[in-house]
Design a protein around this motif. Sequence first.
Motif, mmCIF file in Angstrom:
data_model
loop_
_atom_site.group_PDB
_atom_site.id
_atom_site.type_symbol
_atom_site.label_atom_id
_atom_site.label_comp_id
_atom_site.label_asym_id
_atom_site.label_seq_id
_atom_site.Cartn_x
_atom_site.Cartn_y
_atom_site.Cartn_z
ATOM 1 N N ARG A 234 32.813 32.155 48.917
ATOM 2 C CA ARG A 234 33.706 32.603 49.869
ATOM 3 C C ARG A 234 35.041 32.510 49.360
ATOM 4 N NH1 ARG A 234 30.742 28.510 53.680
ATOM 5 N NH2 ARG A 234 30.195 27.720 51.735
ATOM 6 N N TRP A 235 35.283 32.095 48.207
ATOM 7 C CA TRP A 235 36.696 31.936 47.475
ATOM 8 C C TRP A 235 36.886 32.817 46.453
ATOM 9 C CZ3 TRP A 235 33.250 27.534 48.111
ATOM 10 C CH2 TRP A 235 33.375 26.767 49.264
ATOM 11 N N TRP A 236 35.869 33.522 45.798
ATOM 12 C CA TRP A 236 36.062 33.930 44.576
ATOM 13 C C TRP A 236 36.673 35.639 44.745
ATOM 14 C CZ3 TRP A 236 37.042 30.519 41.379
ATOM 15 C CH2 TRP A 236 36.248 29.354 41.677
ATOM 16 N N ASP A 237 36.373 36.151 45.805
ATOM 17 C CA ASP A 237 36.695 37.414 46.165
ATOM 18 C C ASP A 237 36.965 37.638 47.631
ATOM 19 O OD1 ASP A 237 36.907 40.428 46.364
ATOM 20 O OD2 ASP A 237 35.948 40.664 44.597
ATOM 21 N N LEU A 238 38.086 38.272 48.095
ATOM 22 C CA LEU A 238 38.474 38.377 49.510
ATOM 23 C C LEU A 238 37.250 39.361 50.055
ATOM 24 C CD1 LEU A 238 40.481 38.308 51.645
ATOM 25 C CD2 LEU A 238 41.290 40.518 50.921
ATOM 26 N N MET A 239 36.594 39.951 49.178
ATOM 27 C CA MET A 239 35.583 41.018 49.962
ATOM 28 C C MET A 239 34.443 40.097 50.124
ATOM 29 S SD MET A 239 37.458 43.668 50.094
ATOM 30 C CE MET A 239 36.207 44.355 50.923
ATOM 31 N N ALA A 240 34.436 38.863 49.799
ATOM 32 C CA ALA A 240 33.362 37.801 50.104
ATOM 33 C C ALA A 240 33.470 37.174 51.368
ATOM 34 C CB ALA A 240 32.754 37.100 48.897
ATOM 35 N N GLY A 241 34.844 37.073 51.698
ATOM 36 C CA GLY A 241 35.132 36.080 53.008
ATOM 37 C C GLY A 241 36.793 36.070 52.761
ATOM 38 N N ALA A 242 37.212 35.979 54.129
ATOM 39 C CA ALA A 242 38.775 35.786 54.396
ATOM 40 C C ALA A 242 39.014 34.525 54.807
ATOM 41 C CB ALA A 242 39.244 36.858 55.440
ATOM 42 N N ASN A 243 39.999 33.970 53.934
ATOM 43 C CA ASN A 243 40.472 32.684 53.961
ATOM 44 C C ASN A 243 41.875 32.478 54.754
ATOM 45 O OD1 ASN A 243 38.438 30.412 53.032
ATOM 46 N ND2 ASN A 243 38.605 31.778 51.247
ATOM 47 N N PHE A 244 42.322 31.202 55.109
ATOM 48 C CA PHE A 244 43.815 31.395 55.702
ATOM 49 C C PHE A 244 44.625 32.099 54.471
ATOM 50 C CE2 PHE A 244 41.593 27.553 57.451
ATOM 51 C CZ PHE A 244 41.084 28.222 58.404
ATOM 52 N N THR A 245 44.572 31.850 53.379
ATOM 53 C CA THR A 245 45.246 32.476 52.276
ATOM 54 C C THR A 245 44.087 33.451 51.516
ATOM 55 O OG1 THR A 245 46.743 30.651 51.990
ATOM 56 C CG2 THR A 245 46.863 32.159 50.238
ATOM 57 N N ALA A 246 44.782 34.476 51.048
ATOM 58 C CA ALA A 246 43.604 35.449 50.406
ATOM 59 C C ALA A 246 43.495 35.097 49.009
ATOM 60 C CB ALA A 246 44.136 36.975 50.628
ATOM 61 N N SER A 247 42.191 35.250 48.884
ATOM 62 C CA SER A 247 41.905 35.071 47.361
ATOM 63 C C SER A 247 41.859 36.476 46.667
ATOM 64 C CB SER A 247 40.366 34.756 47.319
ATOM 65 O OG SER A 247 40.186 33.518 47.760
ATOM 66 N N TYR A 248 42.065 36.539 45.479
ATOM 67 C CA TYR A 248 42.167 37.511 44.360
ATOM 68 C C TYR A 248 40.883 38.084 44.570
ATOM 69 C CZ TYR A 248 46.821 36.785 42.185
ATOM 70 O OH TYR A 248 48.065 36.561 41.978
ATOM 71 N N PRO A 249 40.444 39.577 44.474
ATOM 72 C CA PRO A 249 39.284 39.879 44.462
ATOM 73 C C PRO A 249 38.966 39.748 42.618
ATOM 74 C CG PRO A 249 40.998 41.664 45.180
ATOM 75 C CD PRO A 249 41.520 40.499 44.667
ATOM 76 N N LEU A 250 37.607 39.729 42.569
ATOM 77 C CA LEU A 250 37.153 39.739 41.235
ATOM 78 C C LEU A 250 37.574 40.813 40.406
ATOM 79 C CD1 LEU A 250 33.425 39.185 42.037
ATOM 80 C CD2 LEU A 250 34.959 37.594 41.096
ATOM 81 N N VAL A 251 38.088 40.680 39.202
ATOM 82 C CA VAL A 251 38.378 41.498 38.109
ATOM 83 C C VAL A 251 37.798 42.658 38.042
ATOM 84 C CG1 VAL A 251 39.288 42.014 35.775
ATOM 85 C CG2 VAL A 251 39.808 39.776 36.945
ATOM 86 N N TYR A 252 36.457 42.549 38.256
ATOM 87 C CA TYR A 252 35.671 43.718 38.145
ATOM 88 C C TYR A 252 35.831 44.532 39.497
ATOM 89 C CZ TYR A 252 31.485 46.599 37.668
ATOM 90 O OH TYR A 252 30.634 47.967 37.380
#
Length: 1017
Positions: A234-252
């Motif tokens: 849930r932290w390694w890509d915004l497309m896997a889950g939204a947190n209170f502060t967005a994560s970067y998407p995976l480089v891929y």
Amino acid sequence: MTHMKKSLLSIALFVCGLLLWKPVQAEAATQVDNLVLMVNFSKDGDNTFQTNFSRYQEMYTGPESEPNRSLSQYISTISDGQVTVNTYFPQVVNNVFLPVTIQGSASDYPDASAGEQFVQQVITAAQNMSELSFPSKLDSMRGDGYIDNLTIIVQVDGNNANGAFGSRKADLGDNQTLLHGWHVGAYNVLPTNMLRLGSDFDQGYALASHEFLHTLGAPDLYRTAGENGYPVGRWWDLMAGANFTASYPLVYTRSKLGWMQIETLKDSGTYTLWPAEGASGSRAYILKTSRSDSEFFVVEYRKKPENRQDYDYYIPESGLIVYRVNNAVDYHTNKEGNNYIYVFRKDTKDPAKAQEDESKATVGGQYRKSLGSSDLNAPYTSDTIFYSDGSNSGIVIDNVVTKEDGSVSFDVKFPVLSADSYWLPKGESINGLTSPAITGDTTGNSLYLAGIVNENGKDHLKIYSLGASDSSWKVMQAAADVGRGSQVDILSVAGKVYVAYTDASGYLCVLQVSAENVQQIYRSQTAIYPPRMELLYEQDSLWISYAVGNTLELINVWQPDGSLPPLTVSGTYISGTKHFFYDNKWYAVYCDYFAQGTDGNGCIAVLQNGYWQKLYTMDRLGKASSVDACVAGGKLYLAAANNSNAATAMLTYDGQQWNENILTDIQSKDVVRLVVKDRIPYVFWTSGNEKTLQAAYLKDDSWQKLASTIGTDINGFDIFCGDNTLYAVGATTNGIASVKTMKTVEGIPDPPVTEPEVGNGNVVLALPAGYDSSAKIYIDGVEAASTAWQNDEARRLVAINSIVQLGTTAKTAAAYQYNASGIPTDMYVWRLSYNGSCYTATEVPEFENLFSYHGFSVRYTGNTGLRCTFGIDTAKKSQLISGSGLAGYRITEMGTLIMRPDLHAQYPMVYGSNKLGGGKTYGVINGKFSDKVIRRVNGRDQFANVLTKLPPERYNTSYIFRAYAVMEKDGSSVVIYGPEMSRSMYTVCKQILNRGDFKPGTSGYKFLKNIVDSVEK
């Protein structure tokens, strides 16, 4: 804190539509227009947008104090400034908010099916408000007249969290809908109760960015189907889950959107990465081996910031993360339950569920200093970088060093993959395929794969092909709906492909399949739901073997009337079943599974005189749960597994002696499969909790493992050997099917089918049961001498090239058994092929007892003469004259040949000779088609020809009669002959007189008496 994150994520489930990957390629700066409408319901209380609209505006444009917390800044950052989002708020005119209000309540839209209806109402309401302020352009991204993205923020309280108002991206199906002159296609829906703006759990811009990235082409990387789990975390890509502060998407993910390139590594070395937040430099590498065509790995560096407002604040720690990309997964998304992208984490217990702690993903941090194993047989539980089938890639990442300039260096070690030590892929993996079965032609240049794919809740049979020049499997046919739990088998025979399965009603079916069509050639008469089935090709026939309940059946698909009797055990369940054909006999392996003591051991039976007779009991193995058998080099090999104690045995049989050995290094608790090539047996099995698929072979009296592990987490597999290559297909528990190949080891080449060293122009015929050395053998209708082959009287060696009367390459052989009275009782036929040295004999069981002899008689009125009556099997004749034929043969002419014995000594009594008499009974006769049947008795059509105009000096000559049939197969002609029978006119007349059939003084008596007297005077 961890508990809080999980709880909030469970609240903020996204209801995003299934997304095809259609990325926006941002090679240059891209402008994307986003039109935002804020909508409330007339019955749901005060319009909260009226006073708080600016807060929703800031979600897109950013507050001055926290510029990062905006969709526009986030998209610009992750795209390296290549995408600019232009967001418009038509309801804000001169800082005055104009409400768009829908009549009713949010509760009027109870489920997702009402979502499009709601959107249509919003568009209609906004269309009717001329005072709204619309920009002059809303299609900057593509210029196609469609708004690049419409966002609807809908006022929803906590009581209406479900229904039509989950956060989602979708596309409006009605392309006629206009909103102030613009078509509406892609749209986002954001409910206020999920945004939670201004609270301690504010995830507004992150959730809005997630849905907006869908519009740009990014897939969901969380699951809503299948096993609960977090393939990406849930932290390694915004497309896997939204947190209170967005994560970067995976480089891929960012690379697939066209924002950056990723270099592919295939060589070991030391490499440097910059963090995801960097604006330049390498931020990821693809790691690829020849182990898979559709799967590879990506390594990138993620750096945890100290400021809560900075992206990636919620990642567990700084370090490398490594993830697998599987392009075989449908739609390139994790949402449907598969692992399109899977981030490796520590302490993996299952290769597919992804239920382990995804926070322990970093390499070079506190959780682990390295990742991977160079042992190609290491299981996924050993912290390997593994493929979707659980098999180890052999890649190792270690020596992670953080540098002062903010980059990180690390070592990558790739395995040395030689073709003789590592199973390599054949074509790309296939997603969603279960119950796989594989076959191919003898060279392996054409391969065929079948299995079951679940689509829209229904199981379908799918068949694939792979040619020598193909890089991926191609759908050959999507043939039929299948029953739950159906097994599948596939077999290639002489350029044709056959598939067996159980249909949705439980009937066992066999299909003949080509790229153009599918033809059902067999369907069981009742629903039987067999748990096991197998296609066999023996005796020029296609067979289906299956076990159900306490019975083992073998059905002749091409000629059901020729099916074998069933084998039944006394208990309720038969296991460890297998049919095979060896030494001209049918054998069966079986186990009366619930029987007590040795009665429940695995057994081998042989079919003799129409009955199954027990031949051998597996005393060392005990019960047999799974078996497989191969016949090669005149020897039988049989592998059997006892799943109750994971024991596996290898049995061999040379026709006289059984040998049974327990294989201590091969312990199967599932299916065991066997193939024999060049007299070397190969056993395939799965073992351990990882369900590891592997193979071993026997050479020089020692079992050795064949190269690396083939796959792990294998839920079903099949094997095939073409030329000198082994093919193994394995399907994982989550339905990723992969075909792997390996060269066979050097052994003793298999002997020819006919027998080794039979000599130039010779053939060996294995007589059927009931025949002995007195059987008369004919080659293309010419009687031939035979001798015992290798002291075996039942195997007859015939020197075909020494038969001077033939004068051409022989096509057929036949054997006729006569009783003590000289009456023919049995007939058997072989098809012959010549390789320039030896002949190969292939049985044609369809022609067994095709013709029969029914006696001599005399015509004593009219055109008098000697009559011989023969018969042909009525059912077989019907097939032979039908369009489909019998085993590919069709009759064009049939009748009787007649020859004088003195001529027979000089000339062959074969069709076309000018020394013959006789005539047709089936075919064109005197310009007209005729089928002369004198009577039909006991399943035989009887026909006859009369030898007329005999001169008195020939009354005592024993003329020879035989039936014949001219047939066509594959465009060529062949003649099948019945047994020869001879009688003289005198002999038959005297027999009739002695029986007293005619009273003295009658015309018949006078006719017969005159012939007898003329000879005896």
